[in-house]
Design a protein around this motif. Structure first.
Motif, PDB file in Angstrom:
ATOM      1  N   ARG A 181       0.830  -1.209   0.000  1.00 53.89           N
ATOM      2  CA  ARG A 181       0.000   0.000   0.000  1.00 53.89           C
ATOM      3  C   ARG A 181       0.864   1.259   0.000  1.00 53.89           C
ATOM      4  NH1 ARG A 181      -5.157  -0.028   1.496  1.00 53.89           N
ATOM      5  NH2 ARG A 181      -4.918   1.868   2.730  1.00 53.89           N
ATOM      6  N   ARG A 182       2.045   1.166   0.590  1.00 56.20           N
ATOM      7  CA  ARG A 182       2.931   2.329   0.653  1.00 56.20           C
ATOM      8  C   ARG A 182       3.421   2.743  -0.730  1.00 56.20           C
ATOM      9  NH1 ARG A 182       7.273   1.635   5.257  1.00 56.20           N
ATOM     10  NH2 ARG A 182       7.740   3.700   4.462  1.00 56.20           N
ATOM     11  N   LEU A 183       3.380   1.822  -1.684  1.00 54.88           N
ATOM     12  CA  LEU A 183       3.819   2.132  -3.040  1.00 54.88           C
ATOM     13  C   LEU A 183       2.719   2.764  -3.882  1.00 54.88           C
ATOM     14  CD1 LEU A 183       5.841  -1.127  -3.722  1.00 54.88           C
ATOM     15  CD2 LEU A 183       6.745   1.142  -3.154  1.00 54.88           C
ATOM     16  N   GLU A 184       1.493   2.715  -3.386  1.00 51.40           N
ATOM     17  CA  GLU A 184       0.372   3.309  -4.113  1.00 51.40           C
ATOM     18  C   GLU A 184       0.359   4.818  -3.863  1.00 51.40           C
ATOM     19  OE1 GLU A 184      -3.285   1.363  -3.051  1.00 51.40           O
ATOM     20  OE2 GLU A 184      -2.362  -0.619  -3.217  1.00 51.40           O
ATOM     21  N   PRO A 185       0.147   5.618  -4.915  1.00 56.58           N
ATOM     22  CA  PRO A 185       0.149   7.075  -4.720  1.00 56.58           C
ATOM     23  C   PRO A 185      -0.990   7.568  -3.828  1.00 56.58           C
ATOM     24  CG  PRO A 185      -0.417   6.514  -6.977  1.00 56.58           C
ATOM     25  CD  PRO A 185      -0.046   5.239  -6.298  1.00 56.58           C
ATOM     26  N   ASP A 186      -2.132   6.941  -3.897  1.00 54.59           N
ATOM     27  CA  ASP A 186      -3.280   7.369  -3.096  1.00 54.59           C
ATOM     28  C   ASP A 186      -4.065   6.118  -2.664  1.00 54.59           C
ATOM     29  OD1 ASP A 186      -5.072   9.042  -1.833  1.00 54.59           O
ATOM     30  OD2 ASP A 186      -6.249   9.411  -3.661  1.00 54.59           O
ATOM     31  N   PRO A 187      -3.551   5.379  -1.699  1.00 56.10           N
ATOM     32  CA  PRO A 187      -4.225   4.124  -1.331  1.00 56.10           C
ATOM     33  C   PRO A 187      -5.602   4.374  -0.726  1.00 56.10           C
ATOM     34  CG  PRO A 187      -2.491   4.628   0.241  1.00 56.10           C
ATOM     35  CD  PRO A 187      -2.401   5.654  -0.857  1.00 56.10           C
ATOM     36  N   ALA A 188      -6.504   3.463  -1.014  1.00 52.56           N
ATOM     37  CA  ALA A 188      -7.841   3.535  -0.422  1.00 52.56           C
ATOM     38  C   ALA A 188      -7.732   3.310   1.077  1.00 52.56           C
ATOM     39  CB  ALA A 188      -8.741   2.474  -1.054  1.00 52.56           C
ATOM     40  N   PRO A 189      -8.654   3.871   1.854  1.00 50.73           N
ATOM     41  CA  PRO A 189      -8.632   3.632   3.304  1.00 50.73           C
ATOM     42  C   PRO A 189      -8.772   2.139   3.601  1.00 50.73           C
ATOM     43  CG  PRO A 189     -10.204   5.358   2.730  1.00 50.73           C
ATOM     44  CD  PRO A 189      -9.741   4.742   1.443  1.00 50.73           C
ATOM     45  N   LEU A 190      -8.174   1.730   4.682  1.00 56.21           N
ATOM     46  CA  LEU A 190      -8.311   0.339   5.110  1.00 56.21           C
ATOM     47  C   LEU A 190      -9.760   0.052   5.488  1.00 56.21           C
ATOM     48  CD1 LEU A 190      -5.226  -0.176   7.447  1.00 56.21           C
ATOM     49  CD2 LEU A 190      -5.605  -1.246   5.228  1.00 56.21           C
ATOM     50  N   GLU A 191     -10.233  -1.095   5.106  1.00 56.68           N
ATOM     51  CA  GLU A 191     -11.540  -1.576   5.551  1.00 56.68           C
ATOM     52  C   GLU A 191     -11.360  -2.177   6.941  1.00 56.68           C
ATOM     53  OE1 GLU A 191     -14.377  -1.275   3.768  1.00 56.68           O
ATOM     54  OE2 GLU A 191     -13.300  -0.267   2.150  1.00 56.68           O
ATOM     55  N   ALA A 192     -12.434  -2.617   7.552  1.00 60.58           N
ATOM     56  CA  ALA A 192     -12.362  -3.233   8.883  1.00 60.58           C
ATOM     57  C   ALA A 192     -11.566  -4.533   8.861  1.00 60.58           C
ATOM     58  CB  ALA A 192     -13.764  -3.495   9.430  1.00 60.58           C
ATOM     59  N   GLU A 193     -11.558  -5.195   7.703  1.00 58.39           N
ATOM     60  CA  GLU A 193     -10.805  -6.443   7.582  1.00 58.39           C
ATOM     61  C   GLU A 193     -10.243  -6.571   6.177  1.00 58.39           C
ATOM     62  OE1 GLU A 193     -12.551 -10.545   6.667  1.00 58.39           O
ATOM     63  OE2 GLU A 193     -12.147 -10.667   8.816  1.00 58.39           O
ATOM     64  N   GLN A 194      -8.961  -6.791   6.099  1.00 57.99           N
ATOM     65  CA  GLN A 194      -8.297  -7.211   4.874  1.00 57.99           C
ATOM     66  C   GLN A 194      -7.618  -8.525   5.202  1.00 57.99           C
ATOM     67  OE1 GLN A 194      -9.131  -3.237   4.286  1.00 57.99           O
ATOM     68  NE2 GLN A 194      -7.785  -3.878   5.874  1.00 57.99           N
ATOM     69  N   GLN A 195      -7.665  -9.469   4.291  1.00 59.55           N
ATOM     70  CA  GLN A 195      -6.958 -10.725   4.506  1.00 59.55           C
ATOM     71  C   GLN A 195      -6.063 -11.000   3.307  1.00 59.55           C
ATOM     72  OE1 GLN A 195      -8.674 -14.259   6.071  1.00 59.55           O
ATOM     73  NE2 GLN A 195     -10.155 -13.167   7.326  1.00 59.55           N
ATOM     74  N   VAL A 196      -4.852 -11.445   3.594  1.00 63.80           N
ATOM     75  CA  VAL A 196      -3.910 -11.853   2.554  1.00 63.80           C
ATOM     76  C   VAL A 196      -3.176 -13.090   3.041  1.00 63.80           C
ATOM     77  CG1 VAL A 196      -3.551  -9.523   1.627  1.00 63.80           C
ATOM     78  CG2 VAL A 196      -2.020 -10.393   3.397  1.00 63.80           C
ATOM     79  N   GLU A 197      -2.666 -13.840   2.078  1.00 66.33           N
ATOM     80  CA  GLU A 197      -1.774 -14.935   2.426  1.00 66.33           C
ATOM     81  C   GLU A 197      -0.397 -14.324   2.632  1.00 66.33           C
ATOM     82  OE1 GLU A 197      -1.804 -18.390  -0.054  1.00 66.33           O
ATOM     83  OE2 GLU A 197      -3.957 -18.214  -0.387  1.00 66.33           O
TER      84      GLU A 197
END
Length: 158
Positions: A104-120
């Motif tokens: 997300r730090r590489l995105e120029p304008d990242p969307a706000p975090l949702e209540a839950e994000q899941q990744v492997e």
């Protein structure tokens, strides 16, 4: 008229503040007998949620903390089999969220975090290295919290 299918219940164990790799003598789960009691209590659940401060990353090098957590992940993986292990980082192990936050730090304008994000977790990351030892269990990173069911949300709380 067709009958509805049977709805299978999902059992979830929630464990918080293990602080693996804490100062010598204070990390109780480094003792196989105590760790065994935890594993026995969660044997056969479908999902284990590790709700923050799994490893102590403020007092130990990351490599040491990962090594200290390996036995627990191996045994958790055996206990849940094909189930899931969900890791929600807390304030002492927030670095475990890097797999989700760093891109997300590489995105120029990242969307706000949702209540839950899941990744492997990435295989080269600290959490990915722990996940590799969890057998058939699927390990996911959830941040900043996780929905346990539609009406129950859990986060570490710091």
């Amino acid at each position: 008229m067709s009958r509805p299918g049977k709805i299978r219940s999902v059992s979830t164990a929630i464990v918080s503040d293990l602080h693996l790799a804490n100062r010598p003598g204070t990390d109780l789960l480094s003792r196989p007998k105590i760790r065994g009691r935890l594993i026995e209590a969660i044997e056969g659940v479908d999902r284990v949620v590790l709700l923050g401060d799994l490893v102590e990353l403020r007092e130990a090098p990351v490599a040491d903390a990962v090594e200290a957590a390996r036995p627990l992940f191996r045994e958790l993986g055996e206990a849940v089999g094909d189930g899931r292990i969900v890791v929600v980082p807390g304030n002492h192990d927030y670095q475990l969220a890097a797999d989700l936050l760093e891109p997300r730090r590489l995105e120029p304008d990242p969307a706000p975090l949702e209540a839950e994000q899941q990744v492997e977790p990435a295989s080269h990351s600290p959490l990915g290295r722990l996940a590799a030892g969890a057998g058939r269990a699927k390990v996911t990173l959830a941040y900043p919290g996780v929905w346990l069911r539609p009406d129950v949300y859990a986060t570490h709380g710091h």
